[in-house]
Every structure is written in C-alpha cells, then in structure tokens.
Design a protein around this motif. Sequence first.
Motif, PDB file in Angstrom:
ATOM      1  N   MET A   1      43.087 -12.836   9.831  1.00 12.16           N
ATOM      2  CA  MET A   1      43.188 -11.694  10.774  1.00 12.16           C
ATOM      3  C   MET A   1      44.409 -11.121  11.666  1.00 12.16           C
ATOM      4  O   MET A   1      45.098 -11.822  11.679  1.00 12.16           O
ATOM      5  CB  MET A   1      42.165 -11.778  11.866  1.00 12.16           C
ATOM      6  CG  MET A   1      40.227 -12.878  11.607  1.00 12.16           C
ATOM      7  SD  MET A   1      39.697 -12.791  13.544  1.00 12.16           S
ATOM      8  CE  MET A   1      39.270 -11.544  13.759  1.00 12.16           C
ATOM      9  N   GLY A   2      43.830  -9.975  12.269  1.00  6.63           N
ATOM     10  CA  GLY A   2      45.042  -9.802  13.307  1.00  6.63           C
ATOM     11  C   GLY A   2      44.544  -7.723  13.809  1.00  6.63           C
ATOM     12  O   GLY A   2      43.509  -7.322  13.481  1.00  6.63           O
ATOM     13  N   PRO A   3      45.245  -7.688  14.560  1.00  2.00           N
ATOM     14  CA  PRO A   3      45.079  -6.078  14.969  1.00  2.00           C
ATOM     15  C   PRO A   3      44.855  -5.491  13.634  1.00  2.00           C
ATOM     16  O   PRO A   3      45.540  -5.200  13.529  1.00  2.00           O
ATOM     17  CB  PRO A   3      45.907  -5.902  16.025  1.00  2.00           C
ATOM     18  CG  PRO A   3      46.260  -7.205  16.805  1.00  2.00           C
ATOM     19  CD  PRO A   3      46.051  -7.519  15.282  1.00  2.00           C
ATOM     20  N   SER A   4      44.454  -4.054  14.065  1.00  2.00           N
ATOM     21  CA  SER A   4      44.711  -2.360  13.608  1.00  2.00           C
ATOM     22  C   SER A   4      46.005  -2.769  13.301  1.00  2.00           C
ATOM     23  O   SER A   4      46.962  -2.370  13.939  1.00  2.00           O
ATOM     24  CB  SER A   4      44.024  -1.103  14.187  1.00  2.00           C
ATOM     25  OG  SER A   4      44.591  -0.405  12.704  1.00  2.00           O
ATOM     26  N   GLY A   5      46.401  -1.855  12.132  1.00  9.51           N
ATOM     27  CA  GLY A   5      48.095  -1.590  11.799  1.00  9.51           C
ATOM     28  C   GLY A   5      49.093  -3.344  11.879  1.00  9.51           C
ATOM     29  O   GLY A   5      50.124  -3.205  11.687  1.00  9.51           O
ATOM     30  N   SER A   6      48.183  -4.675  11.811  1.00 14.75           N
ATOM     31  CA  SER A   6      48.954  -6.009  12.391  1.00 14.75           C
ATOM     32  C   SER A   6      49.254  -6.646  11.045  1.00 14.75           C
ATOM     33  O   SER A   6      50.621  -7.492  10.074  1.00 14.75           O
ATOM     34  CB  SER A   6      48.293  -6.622  12.408  1.00 14.75           C
ATOM     35  OG  SER A   6      47.101  -6.776  11.277  1.00 14.75           O
ATOM     36  N   GLY A   7      49.388  -5.001   9.210  1.00 11.82           N
ATOM     37  CA  GLY A   7      49.829  -5.779   7.701  1.00 11.82           C
ATOM     38  C   GLY A   7      48.544  -6.977   7.649  1.00 11.82           C
ATOM     39  O   GLY A   7      48.885  -7.255   5.881  1.00 11.82           O
TER      40      GLY A   7
END
Length: 265
Positions: A55-61
Amino acid sequence: MTTAVPTSGPTPASVPASAARVVDAVKLYGTGDTRVRALDGVSVDFPAGRFTAIMGPSGSGKSTLMHCAAGLDTLTSGSAFIGDTDIGALGDRRLTLLRRRRIGFVFQSFNLLPTLTVAENITLPLDLAGERPDQEWLDALVDTVGLRDRLHHRPGELSGGQQQRVAVARAFAGSPDVVFADEPTGNLDSRSGQEVLRLLGRTVRQTARTVVMVTHDPVAAAHADEVVFLADGRLVDRMPDPTAERVLDRFKSFAPPPLAQAVTA
C-alpha cells in the motif's frame, strides 16, 4: 462461489524463506530535471506461503515495486530475486521462461482472451510453455473458483467477478512460486471483490502458495497476512495481522493531507 480449496497439488520446486525479494532497489524514470525516483533504495522480502499487500499513496512506488519484483520492469540499480534466482542476471529468454513457469499474474483488467473459453484461458500459460497441466490440481482450482458450469463459456458471457475468478485460476494453474496481483478488485463491485480476496487468502493459507498484491483499499489489504507501506519510493512500515481500521489509520499518516481526507471520506 464454492468455498472448497485444493489442499494438494504440485509443489513449487524450491521453497526458500522468501518467495520474492528486492535488495537496495532503485528505479529512475526520465533524465535531468524531469527525472523521477520511483524507488529509492527499497529492500523488502515477500515470505513464501504468505499473502502480502503493498500500500501507499499515488506515486509512492507500489506498482513499480511489484513490476520490478515480478520481472516486468528492470531496476536502475539493486537486485530482484524470485526465490534464489537473481532475475536481473537473466537474459530475455530465461526471464520469459521464469515468468511463465514460476510467476502468476492477476491484473485489474482481467486480461482474458475473448476468443478462448474459460477452460482455455485458465490453461493458457501452460499451453504456451508446452506443459501439460496437473489435472487433479486443475480440477480443484476450477471448483475453488466456482466456474465448473462455465468452462465452455467465453469471457464476454461472464460477469466481471466471474472473469476475475478465471484470472485467479489461470494465475495458480501452473503452481507458481508467487502470484502478483495488481489492484485485482479495482474493476469489481464490492461483493465480487470480497469473493476474489477471500479466494486469494484461502488459496495462500491452505496450499502454501504466495501472493503479493498491490492495493489502495484498506479493506482489501486487511485480507493479507501483512501489509507493506511505501511512501515517496521508500519502505516506511510493515504491519502484520492487519485490520481495515489499523491499515486506514496507518495509511492516513503516510498520505498527503488531501488524499488522507479523501480516503477517510
């Protein structure tokens, strides 16, 4: 959908502690002022026989990490392994064979061939590899995804949830070391999405297979054994035994304020 899960079947050739891992992974896109560091020195392992969510925000990789770990993209520096095999050291032919034989994929868009039947779509990777399926394992998978009466239908005759179940069966048909799933419920309604997530979780836990799933959904991530969190191309946390509430709280602490508010809403 039936709750039966295959409890036997072909065993992966080797079962190292990690089904997949990356070490000091760096991925750059572009040059000069437009250069983007999608991954910034990430080291993470995905344990064999476990269900891991990224998981991660948009653009986190997070999608870049999955694509590089699966050999769909190459790292700028660092290493990616499937089991003990360094995939960066493989030529194109050997990498293609490794992906075909040791890796399964489930995508948001299903990626089924419309001219093939359900049965033909499920066995397609094996057919391309010139390998004969283990019929007992295949029969168990078909019963698991609840499509025994749809084997001779084509994808256009199925609902979205049914198509994704075909994609899940196809991913596991060759008994790969690891299955990578990229937003597998993104095109499904909530009920169909929950069915697919339960199917992935049960298959992992009852057959010792491995799933690595990218998702933006805390409810989906809660089906995993562990959640890996990325932010700005870096590994920032890991959460074992997640719940949707704990994942959401942790995610909000990493996401930019507008995104965190949107997730909460």
